[in-house]
Design a protein around this motif. Structure first.
Motif, PDB file in Angstrom:
ATOM      1  N   ALA A 101     -11.517  43.915 -18.446  1.00 20.24           N
ATOM      2  CA  ALA A 101     -12.366  45.067 -18.732  1.00 20.24           C
ATOM      3  C   ALA A 101     -12.405  45.997 -17.518  1.00 20.24           C
ATOM      4  O   ALA A 101     -12.262  45.548 -16.379  1.00 20.24           O
ATOM      5  N   PRO A 102     -12.568  47.300 -17.729  1.00 22.04           N
ATOM      6  CA  PRO A 102     -12.733  48.202 -16.580  1.00 22.04           C
ATOM      7  C   PRO A 102     -13.902  47.741 -15.717  1.00 22.04           C
ATOM      8  O   PRO A 102     -14.979  47.445 -16.225  1.00 22.04           O
ATOM      9  N   ALA A 103     -13.687  47.667 -14.409  1.00 22.76           N
ATOM     10  CA  ALA A 103     -14.700  47.089 -13.521  1.00 22.76           C
ATOM     11  C   ALA A 103     -14.896  47.931 -12.271  1.00 22.76           C
ATOM     12  O   ALA A 103     -15.144  47.407 -11.192  1.00 22.76           O
ATOM     13  N   ARG A 104     -14.811  49.236 -12.436  1.00 27.53           N
ATOM     14  CA  ARG A 104     -15.104  50.100 -11.297  1.00 27.53           C
ATOM     15  C   ARG A 104     -16.602  50.070 -11.016  1.00 27.53           C
ATOM     16  O   ARG A 104     -17.416  50.221 -11.922  1.00 27.53           O
ATOM     17  N   ALA A 105     -16.959  49.854  -9.744  1.00 22.99           N
ATOM     18  CA  ALA A 105     -18.369  49.747  -9.356  1.00 22.99           C
ATOM     19  C   ALA A 105     -18.837  51.063  -8.756  1.00 22.99           C
ATOM     20  O   ALA A 105     -18.235  51.595  -7.819  1.00 22.99           O
ATOM     21  N   ARG A 106     -19.908  51.603  -9.322  1.00 25.43           N
ATOM     22  CA  ARG A 106     -20.542  52.808  -8.802  1.00 25.43           C
ATOM     23  C   ARG A 106     -21.995  52.465  -8.476  1.00 25.43           C
ATOM     24  O   ARG A 106     -22.664  51.787  -9.263  1.00 25.43           O
ATOM     25  N   THR A 107     -22.478  52.930  -7.349  1.00 24.31           N
ATOM     26  CA  THR A 107     -23.828  52.580  -6.899  1.00 24.31           C
ATOM     27  C   THR A 107     -24.693  53.832  -6.801  1.00 24.31           C
ATOM     28  O   THR A 107     -24.204  54.931  -6.505  1.00 24.31           O
ATOM     29  N   LEU A 108     -25.963  53.641  -7.068  1.00 23.37           N
ATOM     30  CA  LEU A 108     -26.948  54.705  -6.968  1.00 23.37           C
ATOM     31  C   LEU A 108     -28.251  54.083  -6.516  1.00 23.37           C
ATOM     32  O   LEU A 108     -28.746  53.143  -7.142  1.00 23.37           O
ATOM     33  N   LYS A 109     -28.815  54.612  -5.432  1.00 24.47           N
ATOM     34  CA  LYS A 109     -30.071  54.092  -4.901  1.00 24.47           C
ATOM     35  C   LYS A 109     -31.225  54.798  -5.592  1.00 24.47           C
ATOM     36  O   LYS A 109     -31.366  56.023  -5.489  1.00 24.47           O
ATOM     37  N   LEU A 110     -32.038  54.017  -6.296  1.00 28.94           N
ATOM     38  CA  LEU A 110     -33.202  54.557  -6.969  1.00 28.94           C
ATOM     39  C   LEU A 110     -34.446  54.250  -6.143  1.00 28.94           C
ATOM     40  O   LEU A 110     -34.358  53.921  -4.958  1.00 28.94           O
ATOM     41  N   LEU A 111     -35.620  54.317  -6.782  1.00 34.21           N
ATOM     42  CA  LEU A 111     -36.872  54.208  -6.040  1.00 34.21           C
ATOM     43  C   LEU A 111     -37.003  52.883  -5.300  1.00 34.21           C
ATOM     44  O   LEU A 111     -37.418  52.835  -4.153  1.00 34.21           O
ATOM     45  N   HIS A 112     -36.625  51.762  -5.958  1.00 32.85           N
ATOM     46  CA  HIS A 112     -36.728  50.447  -5.335  1.00 32.85           C
ATOM     47  C   HIS A 112     -35.465  49.605  -5.500  1.00 32.85           C
ATOM     48  O   HIS A 112     -35.393  48.521  -4.929  1.00 32.85           O
ATOM     49  N   ASP A 113     -34.510  50.067  -6.284  1.00 32.38           N
ATOM     50  CA  ASP A 113     -33.344  49.261  -6.613  1.00 32.38           C
ATOM     51  C   ASP A 113     -32.056  49.996  -6.269  1.00 32.38           C
ATOM     52  O   ASP A 113     -32.005  51.230  -6.240  1.00 32.38           O
ATOM     53  N   VAL A 114     -31.006  49.185  -6.035  1.00 33.83           N
ATOM     54  CA  VAL A 114     -29.645  49.698  -5.988  1.00 33.83           C
ATOM     55  C   VAL A 114     -29.047  49.485  -7.378  1.00 33.83           C
ATOM     56  O   VAL A 114     -28.899  48.347  -7.824  1.00 33.83           O
ATOM     57  N   ARG A 115     -28.743  50.550  -8.065  1.00 32.52           N
ATOM     58  CA  ARG A 115     -28.184  50.483  -9.409  1.00 32.52           C
ATOM     59  C   ARG A 115     -26.671  50.367  -9.305  1.00 32.52           C
ATOM     60  O   ARG A 115     -25.993  51.290  -8.844  1.00 32.52           O
ATOM     61  N   ILE A 116     -26.127  49.216  -9.731  1.00 31.38           N
ATOM     62  CA  ILE A 116     -24.684  48.958  -9.690  1.00 31.38           C
ATOM     63  C   ILE A 116     -24.149  49.088 -11.115  1.00 31.38           C
ATOM     64  O   ILE A 116     -24.420  48.233 -11.971  1.00 31.38           O
TER      65      ILE A 116
END
Length: 334
Positions: A101-116
């Protein structure tokens, strides 16, 4: 004048009763059942927590996600980088898939979490797919006078789907004599099943986790078994004391007075707005520069700035063209 409400009351009640009968008599899936709706789930969730001697928590997660026939573009894993005022450093994030499966990881820092986000928005996958997410966590250990401790939610509580079988393995460079695990909601937990694999590894398992239920591992280590860095803390998001809060409350209460005469000049409102914005930005800016955009802390300076902005906006609105005519018209009616 005819009693229209009285005439309509009877027909409306009759229509409501008929609709109730129809809804109760109809099948749950509608007149023509279209089959069961797609049901996503996580059949297996395996985590390996490696406690390194340099004080880094190394995490490897193998997630089997069943997209059912509806399909999806991937999964989203939320890893906390802030819990209350405690900060963690989540870094070295990578992802792969053993099922292709496509498994490119993109990250975004939200208020309390790192969204992967793992996947591809242009390619949809169906059925069961396996994803592997790896990352390191710094500042995760807490030092005490006679021991060091790790408390970590190994699978998170942000999953909206059930988890059939979860397993967490803890590996350490020293014998693990004090390790435990609790599963479920934060206020309603059960003890995880435990299986020791030699003196340096412990396995915890739990089945039938409902959405938003997690597994929290607690490991107690002897002092100096690993190099524990001092924990990092950020001030709370709202750090205002009673003077700042009182100033903000007084500004809100004084908004009604801005419509009375005499009203300050319109330029006064603009000056208050600009000064208030500068105070608010300055209060949050020092924390943002030191710890990132989601580590802001709003204190008394921010409260004073917000109070000035509220008063400035009230004065500006009171001086708008037409507000004087409205006030004059209201005075003439009196």
């Amino acid at each position: 004048m005819p009693d229209v409400r009285g005439r309509l009351r009877g027909p409306v009640a009759l229509v409501g009763a008929l609709l109730t009968v129809v809804l109760l008599a109809a099948p749950a899936g509608g007149a023509v059942p279209a089959g069961p709706a797609p049901l996503e789930s996580i059949p297996t969730f395996d985590v390996v927590l490696t406690l390194r001697t340099d004080g880094i928590l190394q995490v490897r997660e193998t997630i089997t996600y069943d997209f059912d026939r509806g399909g999806g573009h991937g999964i989203v894993r939320r890893v906390p980088f802030r819990h209350a005022d405690r900060l963690f450093d989540v870094r070295g994030i990578s992802a792969s898939s053993s099922t292709g499966a496509p498994a490119r990881a993109r990250t975004l820092k939200l208020l309390h979490d790192v969204r992967i986000s793992v996947g591809d928005g242009r390619h949809k996958v169906t059925g069961r797919q396996a994803y592997v997410i790896e990352y390191d966590v710094a500042w995760a250990f807490t030092p005490y006078a006679d021991h060091d401790e790790l408390v970590w939610d190994a699978i998170g509580t942000s999953w909206d789907v059930p988890i059939a079988n979860a397993a967490v393995r803890v590996e350490a460079p020293m014998p693990l004599r004090h390790a435990g695990c609790r599963a479920g909601n934060p206020g309603l937990t059960t003890r995880c099943a435990r299986d020791r694999d030699g003196p340096y590894a412990v396995d915890f398992t739990q089945s039938g986790l409902r959405p938003h239920e997690g597994m929290t591992v607690r490991v107690r280590l002897p002092k100096r078994a690993v190099a524990v860095a001092a924990p990092r803390y950020a001030p709370p998001h709202w750090a205002g004391t009673w003077p700042g809060t009182a100033a903000l409350a007084l500004a809100l209460g004084a908004v009604a007075l801005a419509a009375r005469r005499p009203v300050p000049r319109r330029g006064t409102g603009g000056v208050l707005l600009a000064c208030g914005a500068l105070l608010t930005i300055a209060d949050a800016g020092d924390d943002v520069l030191a710890h990132g955009p989601w580590a802001f802390s709003l204190g008394d300076r921010c409260a004073a700035g917000l109070a000035m902005m509220i008063m400035g906006a009230a004065i500006a609105c009171a001086r708008r063209p037409g507000s004087a005519q409205l006030a004059a018209g209201a005075a003439g009616e009196d």
